[in-house]
Scaffold this active site. Sequence first.
Site, PDB file in Angstrom:
ATOM      1  N   LYS A  18     -53.196 -31.678  40.839  1.00  0.00           N
ATOM      2  CA  LYS A  18     -53.276 -30.673  39.775  1.00  0.00           C
ATOM      3  C   LYS A  18     -54.293 -31.140  38.730  1.00  0.00           C
ATOM      4  O   LYS A  18     -54.366 -32.343  38.433  1.00  0.00           O
ATOM      5  CB  LYS A  18     -51.879 -30.514  39.163  1.00  0.00           C
ATOM      6  N   SER A  76     -46.774 -23.616  36.769  1.00  0.00           N
ATOM      7  CA  SER A  76     -48.180 -23.797  36.500  1.00  0.00           C
ATOM      8  C   SER A  76     -48.907 -24.568  37.600  1.00  0.00           C
ATOM      9  O   SER A  76     -50.129 -24.517  37.660  1.00  0.00           O
ATOM     10  CB  SER A  76     -48.363 -24.505  35.156  1.00  0.00           C
ATOM     11  N   SER A 134     -42.527 -25.707  36.644  1.00  0.00           N
ATOM     12  CA  SER A 134     -43.910 -25.672  37.137  1.00  0.00           C
ATOM     13  C   SER A 134     -44.147 -26.284  38.513  1.00  0.00           C
ATOM     14  O   SER A 134     -45.220 -26.104  39.085  1.00  0.00           O
ATOM     15  CB  SER A 134     -44.854 -26.328  36.129  1.00  0.00           C
TER      16      SER A 134
END
Length: 518
Positions: free
Chosen positions: A113, A194, A218
């Site tokens: 990420k 996310s 997330s």
Amino acid sequence: MLTMKIHSLSLIISVICLILLQWLPSGTNTCHALSIREATIWDLQTAFKQNQLTSRQLVQFYLNEIQRLNPILKGVIEVNPDALYLANKADLERKAKAAGSYSGLHGIPVLLKDNIATKDKLNTTAGSFALLGSVVPQDSGVVMKLRKAGAIILGKASLSEWSAFRSPTAPAGWSARGGQGKNPYVLSATPCGSSGGSAISVASNMVAVSLGTETDGSIICPSSFNSVVGIKPTIGLTSRAGVIPITPRQDTIGPICRTVSDAAYVLDAIVGFDYNDAEATGKASNYIPSGGYVQFLKADGLKGKRLGIVRDPFFKFSEKLVAQAFQNHLQTFRSNGAVVVDYLEIANISTILTSTLSGETTAALAEFRISLNAYLKELVASPVRSLAEVIAFNKKFSDLEMIKEFGQDIFLAAEPTNGIGDAENKAIWNLEELTRNGFEKLMVQNKLDALVTVGFNASPVYAIGGFPAISVPAVYDSKGVPTGICFGGLKGTEPKLIEIAYGFEQATKIRKPPTFIP
Ligand SMILES: *[C@@H]1O[C@H](CO)[C@@H](O)[C@H](O)[C@H]1NC(C)=O
Ligand SMILES: *[C@@H]1O[C@H](CO)[C@@H](O)[C@H](O)[C@H]1NC(C)=O
């Protein structure tokens, strides 16, 4: 256009098979067993050991897949220009040592990420142009451990910008740098966030495995929506050093993979003490089982487990088909030797699920400003050095960051906070009290091994208490949109959760690769 792309994808696989066949002794045509699509870490390591595959071929396969699929799916923000070089290095290391002396993540490509810092040619930006060109002082703690394990950093995954902590109206999976990530199952459905790009990319076989981060939902939410396995580890089990923060009270870094087995291998590589996140990782180190997590991949992992169900509000379904699937899953638990403890309640659950009432928002806004300012200050170079400067950047480059459309309301709410004062202390105390009276009491009084919920709907329960949770593919609705089943437990119970998740996965085998339904 997309069908053409998918058609040529199977061509690529045949080509790779042809390349691979050259490595095999004649008469051992096992090419079908070598398909890289859907291969697990275990499959890949086996192929390495039998000289049927090199890391270079593996990386090349994923680079081709990214080139083909990412223009539509937008799961990847940046590809590591050194990925092939690193793959060659891994291949040479493997050749130089005795067969079988490398395992785990050695030679395996990992996508991170874009809030997880790497000290290499890749940028670390949380999807925002405000951090493009910033220079991090060193690798994040989890990346240091990945490199030590021999993993290859393939690139950075897209995400909801600033891990969804800039604006409540910005779409899930969208960032200014990454664009709109797409759900590979149903392109018009949300990929959630996310850690959207991490889940999109492993789901669509653009990489072997990935890391995401979770503050509240997330990892679990995008794992659910993209039909992959996500582990949100106990707070401190994985180091947060060098990860663009929201709040150290809730932030955690975990694997997002196609299978429970892959997730356990990745977890083994990233857990443990880190000098740069010493207090939390020191405390949580006690939870790490000797011998690691892979030993808990037991096919009979459901046997003897006590699984709790809180129907209100966690067993509610949008569709009959989905409700029926979960009803069947309860039956699967029972027939595999688990005890289902049904119709339980969590005290104050509606407060826990409302962040403005529980204290979660109050605490997180102040903690975010403190932690982000500290992160930005430590950078070697950066266009922005404080939350105030990020806000100013966004205003100045309003079109670039789509401020006119999505705003930056969370940033604007965080900026006036001033450390942890009375209001924040009260909020944090309230969160602890809610956890004691709620989830902890539920687990202890009913002697539960896990709470079972649908999708990501219990995320705040695990977020505010720092508890672990695992999402496993559970069902596809009538349109083809996936939903996961989530197993959550008390701190440090990852071994039990992995047993349960693996037992469930092996008993049901729900996951299937995406077909890119428009
Ligand atoms: C990182 O950002 C710079 C712009 O600041 C860009 O030139 C470079 O290509 C980016 N790195 C990668 C690996 O994409
Ligand atoms: C939650 O519920 C319990 C029992 O219903 C109650 O005693 C307590 O005050 C409530 N509030 C918090 C913050 O736990």
